[in-house]
Design a protein around this motif. Structure first.
Motif, PDB file in Angstrom:
ATOM      1  N   UNK A 116       0.846  -1.200   0.000  1.00 54.03           N
ATOM      2  CA  UNK A 116       0.000   0.000   0.000  1.00 54.03           C
ATOM      3  C   UNK A 116       0.882   1.251   0.000  1.00 54.03           C
ATOM      4  N   UNK A 117       0.674   2.167  -0.965  1.00 53.95           N
ATOM      5  CA  UNK A 117       1.487   3.390  -0.960  1.00 53.95           C
ATOM      6  C   UNK A 117       1.268   4.173   0.328  1.00 53.95           C
ATOM      7  N   UNK A 118       2.341   4.842   0.799  1.00 47.69           N
ATOM      8  CA  UNK A 118       2.237   5.567   2.090  1.00 47.69           C
ATOM      9  C   UNK A 118       1.292   6.751   1.983  1.00 47.69           C
ATOM     10  N   UNK A 119       1.523   7.588   0.962  1.00 48.34           N
ATOM     11  CA  UNK A 119       0.687   8.783   0.803  1.00 48.34           C
ATOM     12  C   UNK A 119      -0.229   8.565  -0.410  1.00 48.34           C
ATOM     13  N   UNK A 120      -1.469   8.182  -0.128  1.00 47.68           N
ATOM     14  CA  UNK A 120      -2.359   7.791  -1.232  1.00 47.68           C
ATOM     15  C   UNK A 120      -2.798   8.982  -2.084  1.00 47.68           C
ATOM     16  N   UNK A 121      -2.898  10.177  -1.486  1.00 45.94           N
ATOM     17  CA  UNK A 121      -3.280  11.347  -2.296  1.00 45.94           C
ATOM     18  C   UNK A 121      -2.186  11.622  -3.324  1.00 45.94           C
ATOM     19  N   UNK A 122      -0.934  11.644  -2.840  1.00 44.51           N
ATOM     20  CA  UNK A 122       0.193  11.903  -3.762  1.00 44.51           C
ATOM     21  C   UNK A 122       0.258  10.803  -4.819  1.00 44.51           C
ATOM     22  N   UNK A 123       0.034   9.578  -4.364  1.00 45.13           N
ATOM     23  CA  UNK A 123       0.102   8.463  -5.307  1.00 45.13           C
ATOM     24  C   UNK A 123      -0.986   8.603  -6.381  1.00 45.13           C
ATOM     25  N   UNK A 124      -2.204   8.952  -5.938  1.00 43.39           N
ATOM     26  CA  UNK A 124      -3.305   9.123  -6.906  1.00 43.39           C
ATOM     27  C   UNK A 124      -2.942  10.215  -7.907  1.00 43.39           C
ATOM     28  N   UNK A 125      -2.411  11.326  -7.388  1.00 41.88           N
ATOM     29  CA  UNK A 125      -2.040  12.430  -8.293  1.00 41.88           C
ATOM     30  C   UNK A 125      -0.976  11.991  -9.285  1.00 41.88           C
ATOM     31  N   UNK A 126      -0.037  11.193  -8.800  1.00 38.95           N
ATOM     32  CA  UNK A 126       1.065  10.773  -9.682  1.00 38.95           C
ATOM     33  C   UNK A 126       0.576   9.815 -10.777  1.00 38.95           C
ATOM     34  N   UNK A 127      -0.569   9.186 -10.547  1.00 41.59           N
ATOM     35  CA  UNK A 127      -1.094   8.238 -11.552  1.00 41.59           C
ATOM     36  C   UNK A 127      -1.968   8.920 -12.607  1.00 41.59           C
ATOM     37  N   UNK A 128      -2.253  10.201 -12.395  1.00 38.90           N
ATOM     38  CA  UNK A 128      -3.246  10.848 -13.275  1.00 38.90           C
ATOM     39  C   UNK A 128      -2.666  11.228 -14.636  1.00 38.90           C
ATOM     40  N   UNK A 129      -3.427  10.939 -15.655  1.00 33.75           N
ATOM     41  CA  UNK A 129      -3.078  11.307 -17.037  1.00 33.75           C
ATOM     42  C   UNK A 129      -2.986  12.823 -17.155  1.00 33.75           C
ATOM     43  N   UNK A 130      -1.948  13.277 -17.842  1.00 35.96           N
ATOM     44  CA  UNK A 130      -1.903  14.720 -18.100  1.00 35.96           C
ATOM     45  C   UNK A 130      -1.873  14.956 -19.611  1.00 35.96           C
ATOM     46  N   UNK A 131      -2.573  15.987 -20.077  1.00 33.00           N
ATOM     47  CA  UNK A 131      -2.767  16.153 -21.520  1.00 33.00           C
ATOM     48  C   UNK A 131      -1.717  17.027 -22.208  1.00 33.00           C
ATOM     49  N   UNK A 132      -0.646  17.367 -21.479  1.00 36.72           N
ATOM     50  CA  UNK A 132       0.404  18.175 -22.114  1.00 36.72           C
ATOM     51  C   UNK A 132       1.071  17.373 -23.235  1.00 36.72           C
ATOM     52  N   UNK A 133       1.513  18.088 -24.278  1.00 35.63           N
ATOM     53  CA  UNK A 133       2.186  17.400 -25.381  1.00 35.63           C
ATOM     54  C   UNK A 133       3.529  16.837 -24.927  1.00 35.63           C
ATOM     55  N   UNK A 134       3.939  15.735 -25.519  1.00 32.25           N
ATOM     56  CA  UNK A 134       5.278  15.181 -25.322  1.00 32.25           C
ATOM     57  C   UNK A 134       6.112  15.527 -26.558  1.00 32.25           C
ATOM     58  N   UNK A 135       7.441  15.546 -26.382  1.00 28.40           N
ATOM     59  CA  UNK A 135       8.326  15.797 -27.538  1.00 28.40           C
ATOM     60  C   UNK A 135       8.637  14.473 -28.232  1.00 28.40           C
ATOM     61  N   UNK A 136       8.648  14.507 -29.555  1.00 29.68           N
ATOM     62  CA  UNK A 136       8.903  13.268 -30.306  1.00 29.68           C
ATOM     63  C   UNK A 136      10.329  13.271 -30.836  1.00 29.68           C
ATOM     64  N   UNK A 137      11.002  12.130 -30.688  1.00 29.35           N
ATOM     65  CA  UNK A 137      12.361  12.069 -31.262  1.00 29.35           C
ATOM     66  C   UNK A 137      12.275  11.621 -32.712  1.00 29.35           C
TER      67      UNK A 137
END
Ligand SMILES: NC(=O)C1=CN([C@@H]2O[C@H](COP(=O)(O)OP(=O)(O)OC[C@H]3O[C@@H](n4cnc5c(N)ncnc54)[C@H](OP(=O)(O)O)[C@@H]3O)[C@@H](O)[C@H]2O)C=CC1
Ligand SMILES: CC(=O)C(=O)O
Ligand SMILES: [Mg+2]
Length: 587
Positions: A566-587
């Motif tokens: 079980x992750x220690x800090x579940x709020x932080x863990x939930x936030x870290x799992x969330x999809x973000x819609x910012x563009x990624x750079x393509x190589x």
């Protein structure tokens, strides 16, 4: 001219020979006659036009100079390079030009099919403005007209024609790793009734909220519509109707299709795929939930998600109206999925708080259906989900008489019928209570039991009001009243995220109570000062992370989690799992 192309596909080498065609028709698609077979090609690394046409990776004008060189995009785009913020500004400017809400809806759906990240960026950054477009009320109109506005499939259609082949159908979906399915059979779409196959707009809309509001990756989401026909004559006679043109299958035929679907889903995606039942009619909804809750990770959004959001609002409202939950008397107009689902969760919460048995705590909760107040003399003829609410009382026909007889402190509309909280009903609530709590849950706006303006005006500014579909702020006697949106959209994205991040294998009522308490805890003093019992949607990603964390904590406590340790800090863990819609750079 003929040509041979080889590519690695599904791990194996595929060889295709194309026949005939002009200079650019290397694969023969353009020149092939209608009865000639051709192979539909995809490329494993997208570049050039195929990259621009792939919504997951397309960035449109935001491709950098370097990316335009490296990915064969030169000349396919005009010279200007926009960043995502400028693209967003341009799109919002364009969207605001449309006066017809459905045009905004189709423009947003086009964007989703063209540039997925930009679609979600727009939705996340402008959630209060765009929620009424991709969700209630506009999604309701979109479903009604889905046959006319249909462009490309946005989910899986599983009809009676696919009986015996559902596993194969699931394999046709391009994504293999699915975490959430929202499924409907289209029989009770919002308060608009049976829209058959055109109910697809609902799973599509709900899942776009899973991503935008709850951070679940779009590729992990699968919208499904089960088509067993429709009893909607208007659709059956509509030449543009996209579903099976037959009356609804019922009984064994219906059950067998659903059973095949539920088995295929588990077989294909495993034990931990979350299935959200949505907008089934109540004669199937309760039975399906009962049948699959012990074998699948499943919940019914209309029964359970709605219950959780309303309970959250009630818990929060105590700060404004005073007393404990057990001190209040609740009256519902509508005793179906939403009404009885909410009623049961309130009873469970009071029982949890007071230690009184749930059979006792139910007695503070009364429901009215189309035949009047649910009372013990009606017991024999009641559907099973209404029976626990048949308390001792003489028969009462209409809502106004029920208000006068029961003297509720809280009035909840879950009837699907608009304009049923009349002036007399609201006035009676205001005469009985210093601060009557009035929730008009029915969707879309046309079905709302009353408007915000009616609630505030008729109660002379006394009502605390929230509704399923949003209303603009109202000015009454020089004061501005802002109403909240009592909609399960506050709950299911964070609830689902909590189940996913903990690797839950079953849903329990305790998890819904945890979600309610987490949402209620997010209402700030500033919100209360405005008379709000829900926090604004503009903070929904943070709210969802908190809901997810508390739901996940409950999953771990109940021993139903599989993601260990079980992750220690579940709020932080939930936030870290969330999809973000910012563009990624393509190589
Ligand atoms: N805000 C939110 O988050 C949510 C809102 N909803 C909304 O709630 C509404 C109802 O949904 P759901 O509970 O699933 O629907 P159901 O069909 O399960 O239940 C509707 C209930 O309303 C009763 N009813 C219908 N007409 C009247 C009337 N004129 N007077 C009194 N009672 C009436 C029905 O009575 P009878 O049983 O006698 O037929 C039934 O008990 C829909 O509009 C839906 O959009 C639903 C889920 C979430
Ligand atoms: C909001 C929702 O789920 C409904 O109206 O059915
Ligand atoms: Mg629903």
């Amino acid at each position: 001219m003929s040509g041979t192309l080889k590519e690695m596909r599904n791990g194996g080498e595929v060889s295709v020979t194309s026949n005939g065609g002009g200079v650019r028709d290397s694969y023969g698609e353009d020149s092939a006659t209608e009865d000639q077979l051709i192979t539909p090609w995809t490329f494993s690394v997208a570049s050039g036009c195929s990259l621009l046409r792939d919504p997951r990776y397309n960035k449109g004008l935001a491709f950098t100079e370097g990316e335009r060189d490296a990915h064969y995009l030169r000349g396919l785009l005009p010279p200007a390079v926009f960043n995502q913020e400028l693209q967003e500004k341009r799109l919002m400017h364009n969207l605001r030009q449309y006066e017809v809400p459905l045009h905004r809806y189709t423009a947003l759906m086009d964007l989703q099919e063209r540039n997925e990240k930009l679609f979600y960026k727009l939705l996340i950054d402008n959630v209060e403005e765009l929620l009424p477009v991709v969700y209630t009320p506009t999604v309701g109109e979109a479903c009604q007209k889905y046959g006319s506005i249909f462009r490309r499939p946005q989910g899986l259609y599983i009809s009676l024609k696919e009986k015996g082949k559902i596993l194969e159908v699931l394999k046709n979906w391009p994504e293999k790793s699915i975490q959430v399915i929202v499924v409907t059979d289209g029989e009770r779409i919002l308060g608009l009734g049976d829209l058959g196959c055109q109910g697809m707009g609902i799973p599509v809309g709900k899942l776009s909220l899973y991503t935008a509001l709850g951070g679940v990756r779009p590729s992990s989401c699968l919208p499904v519509t089960i088509d067993v026909g429709t009893n909607n004559e208007k659709l059956l006679n509509d030449e543009f109707y996209i579903g099976l043109r037959q009356k609804r299958a019922t009984g064994k035929e219906y059950e067998e299709l659903l059973e095949e679907f539920m088995c295929a889903v588990k077989q294909n995606y495993g034990e931990k795929v979350l299935i959200q039942f949505e907008d089934f009619a109540n004669h199937n909804a309760f039975d399906l939930l009962e049948k699959y809750r012990s074998s699948h990770l499943v919940f019914n959004d209309d029964i359970q998600g709605t219950a959780s959001v309303v309970l959250a609002g009630l818990l929060a409202s105590l700060k404004l109206v005073g007393g404990a939950l057990a001190d209040h008397t609740f009256l519902f107009l509508g005793a179906g999925e939403a009404g009885t689902g909410i009623a049961e969760l309130i009873a469970l919460e009071i029982s949890k708080q007071t230690k009184a048995p749930v059979e006792e705590t139910r007695k503070k909760i009364w429901l009215v259906d189309s035949k009047g107040l649910i009372v013990s003399s009606r017991l024999e003829s009641l559907q099973h989900f209404k029976k626990p609410w048949a308390h001792e009382h003489k028969p009462v026909k209409g809502l106004l008489d029920a208000v006068k007889a029961i003297k509720p402190t809280v009035l909840i509309g879950s009837s699907g019928v608009g304009k049923t909280f009349t002036k007399e009903v609201v006035e009676a609530m205001a005469a009985l209570n210093e601060k009557p709590l009035i929730l008009a849950l029915s969707n879309p706006t046309s079905q709302s039991e009353c408007t915000a303006e009616e609630a505030y005006t008729w109660s002379k500014g006394k009502a605390i009001f929230a509704s399923g579909s949003p209303f603009d702020p109202v000015e009454y006697e020089g004061k501005v009243f802002v109403s909240g949106q009592a909609n399960n959209a506050y709950i299911f994205p964070g609830f689902g995220l909590g189940l996913i991040i903990s690797g839950a294998i079953r849903v329990r009522d305790e998890m819904l109570l945890a979600a309610s308490e987490a949402l209620a805890a997010q209402v700030s003093q500033e919100n209360y000062d405005k008379g709000l019992i829900y926090p604004p949607f503009s903070n929904i990603r943070k709210i969802s992370a908190h809901i997810a964390a508390d739901v996940a904590a409950k999953v771990y406590d109940l021993g139903l989690a599989t993601h260990l340790p079980r992750p220690k800090d579940l709020v932080k863990y939930a936030e870290s799992c969330m999809y973000s819609p910012g563009y990624r750079s393509y190589r």
